[in-house]
Design a protein around this motif. Structure first.
Motif, PDB file in Angstrom:
ATOM      1  N   LEU A 264       0.828  -1.210   0.000  1.00 28.48           N
ATOM      2  CA  LEU A 264       0.000   0.000   0.000  1.00 28.48           C
ATOM      3  C   LEU A 264       0.856   1.251   0.000  1.00 28.48           C
ATOM      4  O   LEU A 264       0.547   2.229  -0.677  1.00 28.48           O
ATOM      5  CB  LEU A 264      -0.936  -0.002   1.215  1.00 28.48           C
ATOM      6  CG  LEU A 264      -2.076  -1.003   1.174  1.00 28.48           C
ATOM      7  CD1 LEU A 264      -2.838  -0.988   2.496  1.00 28.48           C
ATOM      8  CD2 LEU A 264      -3.016  -0.704   0.010  1.00 28.48           C
ATOM      9  N   HIS A 265       1.921   1.239   0.746  1.00 29.65           N
ATOM     10  CA  HIS A 265       2.829   2.384   0.795  1.00 29.65           C
ATOM     11  C   HIS A 265       3.451   2.644  -0.585  1.00 29.65           C
ATOM     12  O   HIS A 265       3.492   3.777  -1.045  1.00 29.65           O
ATOM     13  CB  HIS A 265       3.924   2.163   1.843  1.00 29.65           C
ATOM     14  CG  HIS A 265       4.935   3.260   1.855  1.00 29.65           C
ATOM     15  ND1 HIS A 265       4.669   4.521   2.332  1.00 29.65           N
ATOM     16  CD2 HIS A 265       6.238   3.284   1.427  1.00 29.65           C
ATOM     17  CE1 HIS A 265       5.746   5.270   2.211  1.00 29.65           C
ATOM     18  NE2 HIS A 265       6.705   4.542   1.658  1.00 29.65           N
ATOM     19  N   LEU A 266       3.901   1.591  -1.222  1.00 30.83           N
ATOM     20  CA  LEU A 266       4.530   1.734  -2.541  1.00 30.83           C
ATOM     21  C   LEU A 266       3.506   2.220  -3.580  1.00 30.83           C
ATOM     22  O   LEU A 266       3.854   3.038  -4.443  1.00 30.83           O
ATOM     23  CB  LEU A 266       5.157   0.418  -2.985  1.00 30.83           C
ATOM     24  CG  LEU A 266       6.368  -0.034  -2.160  1.00 30.83           C
ATOM     25  CD1 LEU A 266       6.802  -1.428  -2.576  1.00 30.83           C
ATOM     26  CD2 LEU A 266       7.525   0.963  -2.304  1.00 30.83           C
ATOM     27  N   LYS A 267       2.280   1.747  -3.510  1.00 28.34           N
ATOM     28  CA  LYS A 267       1.231   2.199  -4.434  1.00 28.34           C
ATOM     29  C   LYS A 267       0.910   3.669  -4.216  1.00 28.34           C
ATOM     30  O   LYS A 267       0.607   4.381  -5.162  1.00 28.34           O
ATOM     31  CB  LYS A 267      -0.031   1.349  -4.282  1.00 28.34           C
ATOM     32  CG  LYS A 267       0.096  -0.020  -4.887  1.00 28.34           C
ATOM     33  CD  LYS A 267      -1.191  -0.795  -4.717  1.00 28.34           C
ATOM     34  CE  LYS A 267      -1.020  -2.195  -5.276  1.00 28.34           C
ATOM     35  NZ  LYS A 267      -2.251  -2.982  -5.094  1.00 28.34           N
ATOM     36  N   SER A 268       0.929   4.115  -2.970  1.00 26.70           N
ATOM     37  CA  SER A 268       0.580   5.505  -2.677  1.00 26.70           C
ATOM     38  C   SER A 268       1.665   6.482  -3.145  1.00 26.70           C
ATOM     39  O   SER A 268       1.404   7.640  -3.363  1.00 26.70           O
ATOM     40  CB  SER A 268       0.317   5.697  -1.188  1.00 26.70           C
ATOM     41  OG  SER A 268       1.521   5.573  -0.438  1.00 26.70           O
ATOM     42  N   GLU A 269       2.889   5.987  -3.316  1.00 24.29           N
ATOM     43  CA  GLU A 269       3.969   6.840  -3.782  1.00 24.29           C
ATOM     44  C   GLU A 269       3.895   7.078  -5.286  1.00 24.29           C
ATOM     45  O   GLU A 269       4.467   8.017  -5.801  1.00 24.29           O
ATOM     46  CB  GLU A 269       5.333   6.220  -3.433  1.00 24.29           C
ATOM     47  CG  GLU A 269       5.671   6.330  -1.971  1.00 24.29           C
ATOM     48  CD  GLU A 269       7.065   5.829  -1.665  1.00 24.29           C
ATOM     49  OE1 GLU A 269       7.644   5.086  -2.479  1.00 24.29           O
ATOM     50  OE2 GLU A 269       7.580   6.192  -0.597  1.00 24.29           O
TER      51      GLU A 269
END
Length: 107
Positions: A101-106
């Motif tokens: 989720l963190h990588l997608k939000s970046e």
């Protein structure tokens, strides 16, 4: 009731070597039965080809085997071909999900 300081971690509680304590062994036996009973109900309702279980304490193969054996005892014969499998990510699934989720939000 007094709690044994040594039993504050699920991995410690379910470790095979700690089942020498008869009271703890009974608690684990009862817990295993309750998990197997719940899984049996789900299998009878949904008739899945497999049940995948995970989490920290499920990292221990002997625990998966105990649950699987108990399910096989409880299950109706028509549903007995279900497989009970340990989740491949085990207790790390939450970390991988959060990182994803963190990588997608970046992006």
């Amino acid at each position: 009731k007094k709690i044994n300081k040594d039993y504050l971690n699920g991995r410690i509680i379910f470790a095979e070597e700690n089942q020498k304590d008869p009271k703890l062994a009974k608690v684990i036996q009862d817990w295993t039965f309750e998990v197997a009973l719940g899984l049996t109900s789900l299998i009878h309702i949904f008739d899945p080809p497999a049940i995948i279980i995970g989490g920290g304490v499920m990292e221990q193969e002997h625990l998966i085997k105990k649950i699987s054996m108990k399910v096989k005892e409880l299950i109706m014969e028509n549903y007995s071909d279900v497989s009970i499998i340990k989740a491949s990510l085990g207790n790390k699934a939450g970390i991988y999900g959060a990182a994803s989720l963190h990588l997608k939000s970046e992006n």
